[in-house]
Write an enzyme that holds these catalytic residues in place. Structure first.
Site, mmCIF file in Angstrom:
data_model
loop_
_atom_site.group_PDB
_atom_site.id
_atom_site.type_symbol
_atom_site.label_atom_id
_atom_site.label_comp_id
_atom_site.label_asym_id
_atom_site.label_seq_id
_atom_site.Cartn_x
_atom_site.Cartn_y
_atom_site.Cartn_z
ATOM 1 N N ASP A 1 -57.903 -11.849 -12.590
ATOM 2 C CA ASP A 1 -56.958 -11.129 -11.641
ATOM 3 C C ASP A 1 -56.188 -10.395 -12.460
ATOM 4 O OD1 ASP A 1 -55.999 -10.101 -9.535
ATOM 5 O OD2 ASP A 1 -55.314 -12.031 -8.605
ATOM 6 N N CYS B 1 -52.658 -9.556 -11.691
ATOM 7 C CA CYS B 1 -51.815 -10.145 -10.724
ATOM 8 C C CYS B 1 -50.489 -9.997 -10.787
ATOM 9 C CB CYS B 1 -52.250 -11.539 -10.389
ATOM 10 S SG CYS B 1 -51.902 -12.473 -9.314
ATOM 11 N N PRO C 1 -41.362 -16.921 -8.339
ATOM 12 C CA PRO C 1 -41.440 -17.344 -7.142
ATOM 13 C C PRO C 1 -41.900 -18.810 -7.186
ATOM 14 C CG PRO C 1 -42.892 -15.560 -7.350
ATOM 15 C CD PRO C 1 -42.299 -15.704 -8.725
ATOM 16 N N SER D 1 -37.059 -19.774 -4.381
ATOM 17 C CA SER D 1 -37.460 -18.904 -5.516
ATOM 18 C C SER D 1 -36.203 -18.485 -6.131
ATOM 19 C CB SER D 1 -38.474 -17.602 -4.932
ATOM 20 O OG SER D 1 -39.718 -18.126 -4.297
ATOM 21 N N HIS E 1 -43.370 -16.764 -14.941
ATOM 22 C CA HIS E 1 -43.833 -15.944 -13.547
ATOM 23 C C HIS E 1 -43.889 -16.720 -12.473
ATOM 24 C CE1 HIS E 1 -47.631 -18.105 -13.699
ATOM 25 N NE2 HIS E 1 -48.276 -17.453 -13.115
ATOM 26 N N LYS F 1 -50.076 -16.639 3.917
ATOM 27 C CA LYS F 1 -51.012 -17.039 2.799
ATOM 28 C C LYS F 1 -52.286 -16.725 3.200
ATOM 29 C CE LYS F 1 -49.744 -19.878 0.248
ATOM 30 N NZ LYS F 1 -48.644 -19.752 -1.093
#
Lengths: 133, 480
Positions: free
Chosen positions: B95, B98, B378, B385, B403, B479
């Site tokens: 990804d 991302c 997060p 977060s 991250h 989600k």
């Protein structure tokens, strides 16, 4: 069941066991489709796949990547793997199934080379493949 | 490969001794609580494996949210010399780019509380999410799509999806130079084009948070944060486009590694010299994927603003909506870093790590020149977060920070743990509303599946990489 899911913190590993290399490739594809919920009970079409890998492990990854592409992008749902032949590092196979539009259960981003193995185990062949989910 | 031999340096750092064939040492940022979470994981072996790659400069670094990945660890940072070093698609991941963006609003919790359910439904309807989600925007021709790959978030500005003043909130202005649309295959286009402006599934999310506590009032003011404020986090990436690019280049790099005589402890670490033809081609394709991801998050942010406008009946400007920051988690870039007292250019791989530029860095946009870069961390969907601010200590990590919280349980284990539980009800009891395209995703993403993000933040803060500015509490989420 010829395949099992193995724990991996970030991802998911598929372990497949079969009596021959051809059966291993077929069961790996069906196992992947089970995980994705991409099976169908209607064999309406047959897709031919021909691939060449750098070696047997690479060939397995390419085969599963091809199945993932046909399922995820083309919307093919798999009934079974028909004829399949593995000779050296080449594969020719027929995927029987139907084009559909059902949602997949899981987004598998890729079939990875991490921790990839194909091993002879007595009369059987066992493969482990890590999926990036 | 040698087994990792570790030695605690201080309360926040663990060194992994350099043993041949390692070309450098390992450096793991972990307080004692984090250390316990990785004791029985293979992840330190992955730190060792990365340290064996040619041309690595400085240590093979692991952030406190480290966990077992494939090839590189997730939470890994490694810098490679441009002359002797390598670039590895597996060191970026599938990804590509991302990342996460944060949209500030002028709303307070009490304003949003009356509309939470409606707002959540609007977000769920507006932003395509779930497995193989498509159609965030339509009518993008291939010619136009190539511009997306070249221009990233700048394309979104030109098309009216992103206010121009938000562009500098994006890492590198939302565009990695050198993108080569021709370096991506037809399959990458086929997978990626319909997915522009979508969230996807897995750990991707949209989250509404309230600023629960301010830790650093002066910096919070500079960032535009205040207690009780509603903010939105957007977490997604390059979708099928990046997956396909990585797929194909890992395969190419396995052959390239053999050609260049690079011994690989794990095939997923396949790589080629940065300046080789293969290396340059991958950099071009990776930059195109990263730019797709910047544009993707910019469009998702547009859809988020549209949902807010519909629910509150006010323009996004009146709602005070603007980007705080948007940054990459999975990327490899040529950046200026400090090494052995000199400033050098190196190819920095961040896989599950975020850039963290301290105050005064010339690459910062004017609004963060004095404070330093906001760093988003997060946590899981049930706890908290953080928004941090990069500090000078980030020079030691090639300007990188953590991250997120980092996975603790495998997805399989998370599903086992959540069996028989009513996850939505559990969240509801905590005052959190959630909508998910898939129940399975919800089970995989339960809070128990993640480390306690406060341990992660304690480590990066104690190590001087970034300091906490604000703590966020989630109250609604979508989600994938």
């Amino acid at each position: 069941m010829p395949y099992a899911l193995v724990d991996h913190t970030a991802d998911m590993a598929l372990r497949v066991r079969a009596p021959s290399i051809e059966a291993l490739f077929a069961e790996a594809a069906l196992g992947l489709c089970e995980v994705l919920d991409a099976r169908t009970s209607y064999p309406e079409e047959t897709l031919r796949v021909e691939l060449e890998g750098m070696d047997m492990e690479d060939l397995l990854v390419r085969w599963l990547q091809e199945v993932l592409y046909l399922v995820g992008v083309k919307g093919f749902r798999v009934y079974t793997v028909g004829r399949i032949a593995v000779a050296g590092t080449c594969l020719a196979a027929e995927l029987e199934g139907a084009f559909g539009c059902g949602t997949l259960a899981l987004e598998v981003k890729a079939v990875t080379y991490h921790g990839l193995s194909i091993e002879r185990d007595g009369g059987d062949v066992t493969a482990t493949v890590v999926l990036d989910v | 490969m040698p087994q990792p031999v570790k030695r605690r340096i201080d309360e926040y750092r663990i060194e992994i001794e350099r043993v041949p064939p390692m070309r450098s040492r390992g450096l793991v940022y972990a307080n004692r609580a984090i250390e316990r979470t990785i004791e029985h994981d293979n992840v330190l072996q992955q730190v060792v494996n990365v340290a064996c790659l040619p041309g690595i400069i400085g240590p093979s670094i692991a952030m406190p949210d480290i966990h077992w990945g494939y090839g590189f660890p997730i939470g890994g940072v490694a810098a490679f010399s441009l002359d002797e070093g390598v670039i590895s698609p597996g060191g970026v991941g599938y990804d590509i780019n991302c990342g996460v963006g944060c949209i500030l609003t002028g709303l307070e919790e009490k304003d949003a509380a009356l509309h939470t359910e409606v707002l959540l439904a609007a977000l769920f309807n507006e932003v395509p999410s779930g497995v193989g989600s498509k159609g965030g925007i339509t009518g993008v021709t291939e010619k136009e799509f190539r511009r997306v790959l070249e221009q990233g978030a700048g394309w979104a500005v030109r098309k009216g999806y992103l206010p121009a003043e938000d562009l500098d909130a994006f890492e590198d202005g939302g565009c990695i130079p050198g993108a080569d649309p021709d370096a991506a295959s037809a399959r990458a286009y086929e997978r990626g084009m319909p997915q522009l402006g979508t969230l996807g599934s897995g750990n991707h999310f949209l989250e509404l948070d309230v600023v629960q506590e301010i830790h650093d009032r002066k910096t919070a003011e500079a960032f535009g944060l205040f207690e009780g404020q509603v903010v939105v986090l957007v977490h997604t990436g390059s979708r099928g486009f990046g997956h396909q690019v990585c797929d194909e280049y890992v395969r190419d790099m396995i052959a390239a590694s053999a050609r260049y005589g690079i011994d690989l402890p794990d095939r997923q670490l396949a790589c080629a010299p940065v300046r080789s033809r293969e290396g340059r081609e991958y950099l071009g394709a990776m930059a195109a994927s990263a730019n797709f991801a910047f544009a993707n998050r910019a469009i998702v942010a547009y859809l988020v603003r549209r949902a807010f406008e519909r629910v509150f009946g006010l323009s996004f400007e009146r709602l005070g909506m603007r980007m705080l920051v948007d940054c990459c988690h999975n990327v490899a870039k040529v950046e200026r870093v400090e090494w052995e007292g000199r400033v050098v250019e190196a190819c920095i791989h961040r896989k599950g790590a975020t850039r963290a530029l301290p105050a005064g860095d010339v690459r910062l946009p004017a609004r963060y020149a004095v404070t330093g870069q906001p760093v988003l961390v997060p946590g899981d969907m049930g706890r908290m977060s953080f928004i941090l601010c990069a500090l000078d200590g980030a020079r030691e990590t090639f300007f990188s920070a953590c991250h997120g919280a980092g996975r603790l349980l495998s997805r399989h284990e998370a599903k086992r743990v959540s069996r028989g539980r009513k996850i939505l009800d559990e969240l509801r009891h905590k005052g959190i509303r959630a909508m998910a395209a898939s129940k399975a995703t919800l089970a995989e993403e339960i809070p128990d599946a993640y480390k306690d993000v406060s341990d992660v933040v304690d480590t990066v803060s104690g190590a001087g990489i970034a300091r906490p500015v604000a703590r966020l509490r989630p109250f609604a989420m979508v989600k994938g």
